[in-house]
Write a protein that holds these residues in place. Sequence first.
Motif, PDB file in Angstrom:
ATOM      1  N   ARG A 265       0.709  -1.217  -0.083  1.00 48.07           N
ATOM      2  CA  ARG A 265       0.072  -0.114   0.033  1.00 48.07           C
ATOM      3  C   ARG A 265       0.936   1.198  -0.025  1.00 48.07           C
ATOM      4  O   ARG A 265       1.928   1.268   0.817  1.00 48.07           O
ATOM      5  CB  ARG A 265      -0.965  -0.059   1.169  1.00 48.07           C
ATOM      6  CG  ARG A 265      -1.794   1.305   1.010  1.00 48.07           C
ATOM      7  CD  ARG A 265      -2.621   1.408   2.453  1.00 48.07           C
ATOM      8  NE  ARG A 265      -3.453   2.475   2.490  1.00 48.07           N
ATOM      9  CZ  ARG A 265      -3.875   3.380   3.552  1.00 48.07           C
ATOM     10  NH1 ARG A 265      -3.407   2.933   4.692  1.00 48.07           N
ATOM     11  NH2 ARG A 265      -4.698   4.428   3.441  1.00 48.07           N
ATOM     12  N   ALA A 267       0.475   5.377   0.103  1.00 50.94           N
ATOM     13  CA  ALA A 267      -0.387   6.468   0.399  1.00 50.94           C
ATOM     14  C   ALA A 267       0.313   7.997   0.145  1.00 50.94           C
ATOM     15  O   ALA A 267       1.723   7.968   0.463  1.00 50.94           O
ATOM     16  CB  ALA A 267      -0.879   6.585   1.709  1.00 50.94           C
ATOM     17  N   GLU A 297      -3.071  -1.650  -2.980  1.00 51.82           N
ATOM     18  CA  GLU A 297      -3.762  -0.271  -2.760  1.00 51.82           C
ATOM     19  C   GLU A 297      -2.825   1.046  -3.060  1.00 51.82           C
ATOM     20  O   GLU A 297      -1.568   0.918  -2.397  1.00 51.82           O
ATOM     21  CB  GLU A 297      -4.580  -0.284  -1.434  1.00 51.82           C
ATOM     22  CG  GLU A 297      -5.291   0.938  -1.087  1.00 51.82           C
ATOM     23  CD  GLU A 297      -5.968   0.727   0.117  1.00 51.82           C
ATOM     24  OE1 GLU A 297      -6.363   1.891   0.704  1.00 51.82           O
ATOM     25  OE2 GLU A 297      -6.089  -0.246   0.621  1.00 51.82           O
ATOM     26  N   ASP A 299      -3.345   5.055  -2.465  1.00 50.15           N
ATOM     27  CA  ASP A 299      -4.237   6.178  -2.258  1.00 50.15           C
ATOM     28  C   ASP A 299      -3.422   7.778  -2.510  1.00 50.15           C
ATOM     29  O   ASP A 299      -2.344   7.955  -1.930  1.00 50.15           O
ATOM     30  CB  ASP A 299      -4.754   6.186  -0.631  1.00 50.15           C
ATOM     31  CG  ASP A 299      -5.384   5.013  -0.145  1.00 50.15           C
ATOM     32  OD1 ASP A 299      -6.555   4.594  -0.822  1.00 50.15           O
ATOM     33  OD2 ASP A 299      -4.900   4.367   0.596  1.00 50.15           O
ATOM     34  N   GLN A 301      -3.944  12.000  -3.023  1.00 49.31           N
ATOM     35  CA  GLN A 301      -4.625  13.310  -2.332  1.00 49.31           C
ATOM     36  C   GLN A 301      -3.735  14.305  -3.053  1.00 49.31           C
ATOM     37  O   GLN A 301      -2.929  15.003  -2.067  1.00 49.31           O
ATOM     38  CB  GLN A 301      -4.830  13.289  -1.299  1.00 49.31           C
ATOM     39  CG  GLN A 301      -6.153  14.232  -0.747  1.00 49.31           C
ATOM     40  CD  GLN A 301      -6.246  14.487   0.802  1.00 49.31           C
ATOM     41  OE1 GLN A 301      -5.434  14.199   1.574  1.00 49.31           O
ATOM     42  NE2 GLN A 301      -7.516  14.678   0.994  1.00 49.31           N
TER      43      GLN A 301
END
Length: 379
Positions: A265, A267, A297, A299, A301
């Motif tokens: 993952r 982020a 995964e 993520d 932003q």
Amino acid sequence: LRALSARGFAAAAAPASVDAAALAHIPAPRLVFVNGAFDATLSDATGLPPGVELRPLSQALAGDDPRAVSVLGRRFERADEVFARLNAALATEGALLRIQADTAVSVPLHLVFVGTPAGADLAPHLRHLVELRKGASLTLVEHHLGLGAHRHLANHVLHAHLAGGARLVHARLQDEDAGATLFARTDAVLASHATYRRADLELGAGLSRHELNVALQGEGAAVHAGGVLLADGRRQLDTRLGITHQARDTRCELPWRGLADQRGRAAFHGGIEIRAGADGSEAELSNKNLLLSDAAEIDTQPVLVIHADEVKAAHGATVGRLDETALFYLRSRGIPGGQARALLVQAFLREPLAMLQDAALAESLGAAVAARLERKDAA
């Protein structure tokens, strides 16, 4: 972080024994820390020109260096600055690097942080100060390496201060052991017409978080920072950018690339703020990511906040898979499928290294990325 909070850690003590041959690929001048402790036998200040000060922070504190003491005294008040507060409370070691005005350092300087097995899980906290005075220039390479399986928690805070017209090229290679936890924070302040070029490679550790904060305080200051996040296995990599344009005609260029495979993952939070009065600023953020597994995964932003007029700003993020057309093209030229995928992935991840504008350093970092991908595919 719940699993981390349930564990116990011992304070770092004397450095463990490390075979010098394991660091032979890192040339002098270099400062080496093993499990958070300075290792004088592995460090080598050979080749430092006049006008350069490179030493462990503990030596500066022993000599009552007022600048080093003031850096350690900085307070962190935000709710999300827990690990920075731990560092402020517990750090007694780190690296102190000062470049005098108009000094151009022609050879890269290396800061090396090695994690090795110990009788207990350790939690070293290190604080670093990098200071370039007016017109100075430097290339700095930061290594975080794992030599043997361990589960230490390392917590780094680095302060970078660039005076007017200073130029810093900064590469950070994080390739810690898969059981390690690493928290790193960089706070950089740039005066007028200072330039900060940076590349971050997040290739190792089981849990890694890096926070890069850059304050463009002087007119014409610029930061060009790119990075690579490679999350495979069950690894988690977090990166958070906080760039603030505080003066006119400042610039940031931020290309970041991520890759997640197996159950990894990644982020990413890319925050840019152009404050009132910072007219004429330019800001560009790009975060592109590849998913190579259905269980992985990513993520992302991107955030852009503008309080000024007459600015040029853009930001974007993508998450997708390998380009099937490009893969078909390589296969049609007789390149086997596995090799074709590796070529596309390497090309995708190498783009941020161009931020350094140093061909030799970019090639060295690109080789590290390629070697890490080969280890991933062989696992």
